[in-house]
Design a protein around this motif. Structure first.
Motif, PDB file in Angstrom:
ATOM      1  N   VAL A   1     -30.294  17.990  32.517  1.00  0.00           N
ATOM      2  CA  VAL A   1     -29.528  18.760  33.565  1.00  0.00           C
ATOM      3  C   VAL A   1     -29.697  20.238  33.184  1.00  0.00           C
ATOM      4  O   VAL A   1     -30.211  21.104  34.095  1.00  0.00           O
ATOM      5  CB  VAL A   1     -28.229  18.137  34.002  1.00  0.00           C
ATOM      6  CG1 VAL A   1     -27.679  19.033  35.128  1.00  0.00           C
ATOM      7  CG2 VAL A   1     -28.318  16.764  34.399  1.00  0.00           C
ATOM      8  N   LEU A   2     -29.105  20.621  32.053  1.00  0.00           N
ATOM      9  CA  LEU A   2     -29.166  21.964  31.511  1.00  0.00           C
ATOM     10  C   LEU A   2     -30.444  22.792  31.665  1.00  0.00           C
ATOM     11  O   LEU A   2     -30.733  23.854  31.756  1.00  0.00           O
ATOM     12  CB  LEU A   2     -28.263  22.086  30.323  1.00  0.00           C
ATOM     13  CG  LEU A   2     -27.060  21.621  30.420  1.00  0.00           C
ATOM     14  CD1 LEU A   2     -26.245  22.073  28.938  1.00  0.00           C
ATOM     15  CD2 LEU A   2     -26.361  22.035  31.409  1.00  0.00           C
ATOM     16  N   ALA A   3     -31.529  21.844  31.352  1.00  0.00           N
ATOM     17  CA  ALA A   3     -32.894  22.305  31.012  1.00  0.00           C
ATOM     18  C   ALA A   3     -33.602  22.863  32.560  1.00  0.00           C
ATOM     19  O   ALA A   3     -34.220  23.578  32.511  1.00  0.00           O
ATOM     20  CB  ALA A   3     -33.773  21.278  30.693  1.00  0.00           C
ATOM     21  N   GLN A   4     -32.994  22.309  33.707  1.00  0.00           N
ATOM     22  CA  GLN A   4     -33.264  22.702  34.881  1.00  0.00           C
ATOM     23  C   GLN A   4     -33.325  24.210  35.210  1.00  0.00           C
ATOM     24  O   GLN A   4     -33.815  24.697  36.050  1.00  0.00           O
ATOM     25  CB  GLN A   4     -32.761  21.884  36.129  1.00  0.00           C
ATOM     26  CG  GLN A   4     -33.136  20.462  35.774  1.00  0.00           C
ATOM     27  CD  GLN A   4     -32.111  19.564  36.892  1.00  0.00           C
ATOM     28  OE1 GLN A   4     -31.486  20.084  37.693  1.00  0.00           O
ATOM     29  NE2 GLN A   4     -32.304  18.189  36.683  1.00  0.00           N
ATOM     30  N   ALA A   5     -32.318  24.829  34.533  1.00  0.00           N
ATOM     31  CA  ALA A   5     -32.189  26.127  34.719  1.00  0.00           C
ATOM     32  C   ALA A   5     -32.824  27.286  33.890  1.00  0.00           C
ATOM     33  O   ALA A   5     -32.847  28.473  33.894  1.00  0.00           O
ATOM     34  CB  ALA A   5     -30.651  26.533  34.404  1.00  0.00           C
ATOM     35  N   ASN A   6     -33.727  26.543  32.806  1.00  0.00           N
ATOM     36  CA  ASN A   6     -34.473  27.261  31.892  1.00  0.00           C
ATOM     37  C   ASN A   6     -36.272  27.254  32.393  1.00  0.00           C
ATOM     38  O   ASN A   6     -36.867  26.108  32.553  1.00  0.00           O
ATOM     39  CB  ASN A   6     -34.421  26.875  30.684  1.00  0.00           C
ATOM     40  CG  ASN A   6     -33.142  27.050  30.053  1.00  0.00           C
ATOM     41  OD1 ASN A   6     -32.896  27.790  29.188  1.00  0.00           O
ATOM     42  ND2 ASN A   6     -32.140  26.348  30.338  1.00  0.00           N
ATOM     43  N   PRO A   7     -36.773  28.570  32.538  1.00  0.00           N
ATOM     44  CA  PRO A   7     -38.287  28.313  32.778  1.00  0.00           C
ATOM     45  C   PRO A   7     -39.019  27.858  31.765  1.00  0.00           C
ATOM     46  O   PRO A   7     -38.701  27.559  30.693  1.00  0.00           O
ATOM     47  CB  PRO A   7     -38.622  29.950  33.072  1.00  0.00           C
ATOM     48  CG  PRO A   7     -37.354  30.538  32.143  1.00  0.00           C
ATOM     49  CD  PRO A   7     -36.175  29.562  32.315  1.00  0.00           C
ATOM     50  N   ALA A   8     -40.217  27.156  32.012  1.00  0.00           N
ATOM     51  CA  ALA A   8     -41.190  26.896  31.242  1.00  0.00           C
ATOM     52  C   ALA A   8     -41.628  27.865  30.331  1.00  0.00           C
ATOM     53  O   ALA A   8     -41.739  29.217  30.720  1.00  0.00           O
ATOM     54  CB  ALA A   8     -42.282  26.070  31.843  1.00  0.00           C
TER      55      ALA A   8
END
Length: 387
Positions: A321-328
């Motif tokens: 879930v937290l990774a969704q706020a981080n760009p590739a």
């Protein structure tokens, strides 16, 4: 079943493809390094254990039991459980495997498995990251954990429009003790509080000892000042209940002072995890999210089932879930020809040190869509060219 359908994954389980996997792994490393810099020691726990250990024999854990997959151990014949939460395992380590005197801090990041999703569109196999602090009964430990949780969310890219919910199960628990409630009465009230069913609460509490206080808790639980004015003198005279109110009030003031950008809400009648938590509870929500980004709280006595009763507090979150706020990642890719010549290998190593992903292409079609540059030989040396 046709062969074409056997590859389908179960509901709530998904593959993580390279672009997102890289984001998740980078975030995992960054957050664990942050935890380590604050004195939280990393532990790995087994994916399966005897179900007694995972269920925490010392308390009612029906919620945890319902989400735990169980299977028979082919060696011992005993019932095993696949971990649905890492906190009980860390408590076992603190109590039995590594009984540190004084305060101990641990962190972890690993997959857990749930029999059913714990929220809308939630994974049944979340990548749980969390921290646990053992050996401190004071509110300073709870505040450290809340600060730590909010700090990690900020590092993960969640800074704006966050809402923190604070609660304390000790308020209701001590009120129930003073009133001498039965288990069934506690269960009925817990359900009413969780449903915010104020009209039903008003009717039900008419027959209870200290019924007006139970109604006041549900009616004014989100306003501590009014709540303390409305509770009876008999209830407020209880030192344990008064301490619970003070801890909740202190936590609210602390967050408002040190995290002014976060909206803080208080609900003294919030009984999420009532049979698990023993004190202050907290949960952080992002905009348009019904499920917390992270949550935790105090759970004293958790280690008693493993032979050592300890004060404890902690939090956990789902890295997916937290990774969704981080760009590739936008790390540039460079193509290089095959070969082991020293000058070619030196040019490749230098490019990697400069931040490139360098692929030695096997043929003309190898990864060309990803590459922005290539290594070419100009007759005297290797140089970089845009593709």
């Amino acid at each position: 079943m046709p062969v074409s359908e056997t590859w389908l994954l179960p509901d709530g389980v998904a593959d993580v493809l390279p672009e997102q996997a890289q984001v998740i792994e980078q975030l995992r490393r960054r957050l664990l390094e942050s935890l380590a810099s604050r004195g939280y020691e990393l532990v790995y726990t087994p994916f399966i254990e005897y179900v007694e250990s995972l269920s925490l024999l010392n308390r009612n854990t029906s919620d945890l039991d319902l989400v735990t997959f169980k299977l028979i151990d082919q060696i011992s014949g005993r019932l095993l459980g696949v971990r649905a939460d890492i906190t009980p395992q860390v408590a076992r380590i603190d109590a039995h495997v590594r009984p540190v005197e004084g305060i101990a801090r641990y962190c972890y990041a690993a997959t857990v498995l749930h029999t059913r999703p714990q929220g809308l569109s939630a994974s049944r196999a979340p990548l749980q990251l969390g921290a646990e602090l053992f050996g401190c009964k004071g509110p300073e430990a709870d505040l450290e954990m809340a600060d730590l949780m909010l700090s990690l969310l900020k590092q993960a890219g969640f800074e704006h429009q966050l809402h923190l919910d604070l609660g304390h199960v000790g308020i209701f628990r001590n009120l129930a003790r003073i009133a001498g409630l039965t288990d069934s009465q506690e269960a009925e009230l817990t359900d009413l509080y969780q449903r915010k069913a104020i009209p039903e609460l008003a009717e039900y509490t008419q027959t209870l000892n200290l019924g007006q206080d139970f109604y006041v808790l549900g009616r004014y639980g989100n306003d501590l000042s009014t709540l303390k004015q409305q509770l009876s003198a008999q209830v407020l005279a209880d030192p344990t209940l008064q301490q619970a109110l003070n801890v909740l009030e202190q936590a609210q003031a602390h967050i408002q002072q040190y995290w002014p950008a976060i909206n803080v809400g208080v609900d003294a009648a919030e009984l999420r995890g009532y049979h698990y938590h023993t004190g202050l509870m907290f949960a952080v929500y992002g905009p348009n999210r019904a499920v917390p980004l992270a949550q935790g709280g105090r759970y004293d006595g958790i280690g008693i089932a493993f032979g050592r009763e300890r004060a404890a507090t902690g939090f956990s979150c789902d890295l997916y879930v937290l990774a969704q706020a981080n760009p590739a990642s936008d790390t540039p890719v460079m193509l290089a020809p095959l070969g082991k010549e020293p000058d070619l290998q030196a040019a490749i190593e230098q490019a990697r040190q400069d931040g490139f992903v360098v692929i030695q292409a096997l043929n003309e079609q190898d990864q060309q869509s990803r590459a922005s540059q290539r290594l070419v030989h100009n007759g005297t040396a290797w140089q970089r060219q845009s593709v």
